[in-house]
Every structure is written in structure tokens, then in C-alpha cells.
Motif scaffolding. Sequence first.
Motif, PDB file in Angstrom:
ATOM      1  N   GLY A  53       2.242   5.674  -5.780  1.00 31.32           N
ATOM      2  CA  GLY A  53       1.095   5.216  -5.027  1.00 31.32           C
ATOM      3  C   GLY A  53      -0.169   5.423  -5.832  1.00 31.32           C
ATOM      4  N   VAL A  54      -0.990   4.378  -5.913  1.00 31.86           N
ATOM      5  CA  VAL A  54      -2.301   4.452  -6.558  1.00 31.86           C
ATOM      6  C   VAL A  54      -3.288   3.876  -5.558  1.00 31.86           C
ATOM      7  CG1 VAL A  54      -3.734   3.666  -8.471  1.00 31.86           C
ATOM      8  CG2 VAL A  54      -1.335   4.173  -8.863  1.00 31.86           C
ATOM      9  N   GLY A  55      -4.114   4.749  -4.988  1.00 37.25           N
ATOM     10  CA  GLY A  55      -5.016   4.294  -3.926  1.00 37.25           C
ATOM     11  C   GLY A  55      -4.188   3.820  -2.739  1.00 37.25           C
ATOM     12  N   ALA A  56      -4.440   2.604  -2.270  1.00 41.84           N
ATOM     13  CA  ALA A  56      -3.700   2.037  -1.146  1.00 41.84           C
ATOM     14  C   ALA A  56      -2.507   1.202  -1.611  1.00 41.84           C
ATOM     15  CB  ALA A  56      -4.628   1.174  -0.303  1.00 41.84           C
ATOM     16  N   THR A  57      -2.246   1.162  -2.914  1.00 45.79           N
ATOM     17  CA  THR A  57      -1.182   0.338  -3.483  1.00 45.79           C
ATOM     18  C   THR A  57       0.076   1.165  -3.700  1.00 45.79           C
ATOM     19  OG1 THR A  57      -2.865  -0.944  -4.649  1.00 45.79           O
ATOM     20  CG2 THR A  57      -0.596  -1.201  -5.386  1.00 45.79           C
ATOM     21  N   ARG A  58       1.218   0.619  -3.325  1.00 48.15           N
ATOM     22  CA  ARG A  58       2.522   1.228  -3.598  1.00 48.15           C
ATOM     23  C   ARG A  58       3.265   0.311  -4.548  1.00 48.15           C
ATOM     24  NH1 ARG A  58      -0.324   4.295  -1.577  1.00 48.15           N
ATOM     25  NH2 ARG A  58      -0.089   5.368   0.395  1.00 48.15           N
ATOM     26  N   VAL A  59       3.757   0.880  -5.668  1.00 49.36           N
ATOM     27  CA  VAL A  59       4.411   0.067  -6.698  1.00 49.36           C
ATOM     28  C   VAL A  59       5.670   0.769  -7.172  1.00 49.36           C
ATOM     29  CG1 VAL A  59       4.127  -0.993  -8.965  1.00 49.36           C
ATOM     30  CG2 VAL A  59       2.156  -0.745  -7.480  1.00 49.36           C
ATOM     31  N   ALA A  60       6.749   0.006  -7.315  1.00 51.06           N
ATOM     32  CA  ALA A  60       7.970   0.532  -7.909  1.00 51.06           C
ATOM     33  C   ALA A  60       7.947   0.214  -9.403  1.00 51.06           C
ATOM     34  CB  ALA A  60       9.193  -0.091  -7.249  1.00 51.06           C
ATOM     35  N   LEU A  61       8.109   1.247 -10.217  1.00 50.11           N
ATOM     36  CA  LEU A  61       8.092   1.086 -11.673  1.00 50.11           C
ATOM     37  C   LEU A  61       9.447   1.437 -12.259  1.00 50.11           C
ATOM     38  CD1 LEU A  61       4.738   2.925 -12.481  1.00 50.11           C
ATOM     39  CD2 LEU A  61       5.091   0.468 -12.341  1.00 50.11           C
TER      40      LEU A  61
END
Length: 73
Positions: A53-61
Motif C-alpha cells: 500500500g502506498v497512500g490510498a493505492t494498493r498494488v501487487a508487485l
Amino acid sequence: MSVFDLKKGQVGKITKIGVQGAAAERLKALGFKCGADVCALSFCLFNTGVLVGVGATRVALRKKIAELIEVEE
């Protein structure tokens, strides 16, 4: 230490992004920049990726990309 080295729920501050090309532009658009806080939310089965999670963003890496993003606690 990289994003992939964070424990579940641990927060780190991005110090360097070693990703190049289109992937770097995509990460920048999603809020990945030096100084931003990143949190490891969960890990994929067999540790092949991480949900962050970065800020309000959720990302799968993928593991390969997550290891190129350096963080400090």
C-alpha cells in the motif's frame, strides 16, 4: 532493505527505485516516489509477490520488481 524484505504490516520509506522503463512510469503514476511510505499488506503463496500500500493505492508487485525498490524503516 527492499520492499520484499518488509514483514507483513511493516512500513518503510522509499529511498530508491531501481526500476527502469515502462514499469518505472507505471509505479510513478501509482504514487511510488522517493520519500513515500509503503506498507507490506500481504504476501503471495510461495513468496512470489507482495501486496503493498502506498497512500490510498494498493498494488501487487512481483518479487523481481519489489526487490528493486529500496526502503528504510
